[in-house]
Design an enzyme around this catalytic site. Structure first.
Site, PDB file in Angstrom:
ATOM      1  N   HIS A   1       0.906  -1.248  -0.034  1.00 45.55           N
ATOM      2  CA  HIS A   1       0.367  -0.151  -0.160  1.00 45.55           C
ATOM      3  C   HIS A   1       0.630   1.148  -0.144  1.00 45.55           C
ATOM      4  O   HIS A   1       1.288   2.055   0.793  1.00 45.55           O
ATOM      5  CB  HIS A   1      -1.145  -0.119   1.532  1.00 45.55           C
TER       6      HIS A   1
ATOM      7  N   HIS B   1       1.143   4.337  -2.490  1.00 44.90           N
ATOM      8  CA  HIS B   1       0.825   5.711  -3.610  1.00 44.90           C
ATOM      9  C   HIS B   1       2.216   5.828  -4.151  1.00 44.90           C
ATOM     10  O   HIS B   1       2.653   6.635  -3.822  1.00 44.90           O
ATOM     11  CB  HIS B   1      -0.197   6.301  -3.700  1.00 44.90           C
TER      12      HIS B   1
ATOM     13  N   HIS C   1      -9.743   0.619  -1.150  1.00 46.22           N
ATOM     14  CA  HIS C   1      -9.166   1.440   0.087  1.00 46.22           C
ATOM     15  C   HIS C   1     -10.607   1.492   1.041  1.00 46.22           C
ATOM     16  O   HIS C   1     -11.961   1.906  -0.402  1.00 46.22           O
ATOM     17  CB  HIS C   1      -9.190   2.955  -0.284  1.00 46.22           C
TER      18      HIS C   1
ATOM     19  N   GLU D   1     -10.873   3.970   5.805  1.00 42.09           N
ATOM     20  CA  GLU D   1      -9.697   4.481   6.395  1.00 42.09           C
ATOM     21  C   GLU D   1     -10.491   5.421   6.851  1.00 42.09           C
ATOM     22  O   GLU D   1     -10.343   5.937   8.291  1.00 42.09           O
ATOM     23  CB  GLU D   1      -9.527   5.200   4.884  1.00 42.09           C
TER      24      GLU D   1
ATOM     25  N   ASP E   1       1.882   3.348   2.962  1.00 41.59           N
ATOM     26  CA  ASP E   1       0.489   4.545   1.377  1.00 41.59           C
ATOM     27  C   ASP E   1       1.140   6.221   0.918  1.00 41.59           C
ATOM     28  O   ASP E   1       2.183   5.666  -0.140  1.00 41.59           O
ATOM     29  CB  ASP E   1      -0.293   5.417   3.329  1.00 41.59           C
ATOM     30  N   ASP E   2       1.709   7.049   1.157  1.00 40.99           N
ATOM     31  CA  ASP E   2       2.259   7.760   1.158  1.00 40.99           C
ATOM     32  C   ASP E   2       3.771   8.589   1.864  1.00 40.99           C
ATOM     33  O   ASP E   2       3.283   9.624   2.428  1.00 40.99           O
ATOM     34  CB  ASP E   2       1.401   9.605   0.866  1.00 40.99           C
TER      35      ASP E   2
HETATM   36  N1  ADE Z   1      -4.834   8.294  -1.996  1.00 42.31           N
HETATM   37  C1  ADE Z   1      -3.303   8.439  -1.913  1.00 42.31           C
HETATM   38  N2  ADE Z   1      -3.431   8.722  -0.642  1.00 42.31           N
HETATM   39  C2  ADE Z   1      -4.358   8.159   0.080  1.00 42.31           C
HETATM   40  C3  ADE Z   1      -4.976   8.026   0.764  1.00 42.31           C
HETATM   41  N3  ADE Z   1      -4.736   7.655   2.670  1.00 42.31           N
HETATM   42  N4  ADE Z   1      -6.796   7.113   1.035  1.00 42.31           N
HETATM   43  C4  ADE Z   1      -6.877   7.047  -0.044  1.00 42.31           C
HETATM   44  N5  ADE Z   1      -7.068   7.784  -1.286  1.00 42.31           N
HETATM   45  C5  ADE Z   1      -5.379   8.005  -1.591  1.00 42.31           C
HETATM   46 ZN    ZN Z   2      -3.692   5.006  -0.188  1.00 39.36          ZN
END
Ligand code: ADE
Ligand code: ZN
Length: 331
Positions: free
Chosen positions: A18, A20, A198, A201, A279-280
């Protein structure tokens, strides 16, 4: 932070499931690409941009993240961001990365889909050849757009079908339940693709249930809100559907208030198949090893528990059993 703990986590062969790619774009590279592509930015410097990484919700993050996506224009840009992430992942002991990319942010501005996928896949090939890391692309549709747009996306990437590891669903969750994409996911399944979405969340447990029952996904991304529904937790445990949990992301986006309040220990105690991911990472203050280490410190996870989480991640990847076995031989 304990050097020994960090080194131990690094040494564990693990998959990151996970992440991006757009969210791995570090502020310095973002500014370099903006200059290279003549894209005007609303921040005067990389430091000022980093100073803007204060979010109170998923949407407040997405607003900034989509601004950052504007600097990715050419094939080489997609190559550079992907190659940099994979080098960093390799240094963290990641032997398999299944990385998300959402082409709709770019195609809507006229970037050819072949340049997007071409750059990402070329970087994945080079990372495999140079570092031995195995990487797969997971193409994500944005859930604030229509299901028809998702079908258009699928059509546009179909020439690369044999290079795509799976399909996902991301973007603004609340108000955009998985049920909006039931026909799209049915089509993906019928075409033989692996899928993930997703869910849970920020959205409710009911969205996780929809992702499992209507979309019939192979994995759930996040899924932390599933704990609000004990019957759903039983279903997830019995079916062993992996959850790609991103603890530092959940804190940064205020899905949980502090790391010590994160439901990770409850998820493990409930017998869920949990994996830890970033995630990011450029925006949330940590790559995958940072997520493991901070959880180990917050929850007192043992070495065995950390090793089990790493083993879960490889088992939960979209690779075949033979490919999973072969990962042990990747340098
Ligand atoms: N795109 C990038 N990060 C995300 C996240 N945490 N939740 C949903 N879409 C995303
Ligand atoms: Zn994500």
């Amino acid at each position: 932070m304990s050097v020994a703990l960090t080194e131990f986590v690094r040494s564990l062969p693990k998959a990151e499931l996970h992440i991006h790619l757009e969210g791995s774009l570090e502020a310095e590279m973002l500014f370099r690409l903006a200059e290279r592509n003549d894209v005007a930015l609303p921040w005067p410097s990389a430091d000022a941009l980093r100073g803007a990484y204060r979010f109170d919700s998923l949407q407040s993050f997405l607003d900034l993240y989509y601004q950052g996506c504007r600097v990715l224009v050419r094939e080489q840009d997609f190559y550079d961001v992907t190659r940099a992430y994979l080098a960093r992942a390799h240094a963290d002991g990641v032997v398999r990365a299944e990385a998300f990319l959402g082409p709709q942010s770019f195609t809507e501005r006229g970037v050819p889909v072949g340049d997007i996928l071409g750059g990402v896949l070329r970087a994945m090939d080079d990372a495999r050849a140079e570092d031995g890391i195995s990487a797969g692309l997971v193409v994500t549709a944005q859930r604030h757009r229509s299901e028809a747009d998702a079908f258009t996306l699928l059509d546009s990437v179909s020439p690369w079908a044999d290079r795509i590891a799976g399909f996902g669903l991301g973007g603004a969750e609340v108000g955009n339940p998985p049920s909006r994409f039931t026909r799209y996911f049915r089509e993906l399944r019928q075409l033989g693709f692996k899928t993930t979405a997703h869910a849970g969340e920020e959205g409710p447990a009911a969205y996780v249930r929809e992702a499992v029952e209507l979309l019939q996904v192979d994995r759930i991304d996040h899924g932390i809100r599933a704990l609000d529904d004990p019957n759903l937790v039983e279903l997830l445990a019995a079916s062993r559907i992996p959850l790609t949990v991103c603890p530092l992301s959940n804190v940064k986006l205020k899905a949980v208030s502090r790391l010590v309040d994160h439901p990770l220990p409850a998820m493990l105690a409930a017998g869920l198949t949990v994996t830890i991911n970033s995630d990011d990472p450029a925006y949330f203050g940590g790559y995958v090893v940072d997520n493991y280490v901070q959880c180990a410190q917050a929850f007192g996870l043992s070495a065995d528990a950390l090793a089990a989480l790493a083993a879960n991640s490889i088992a939960a990847s979209f690779l075949s059993d033979a490919e999973k076995d072969a990962l042990g031989n990747v340098s």
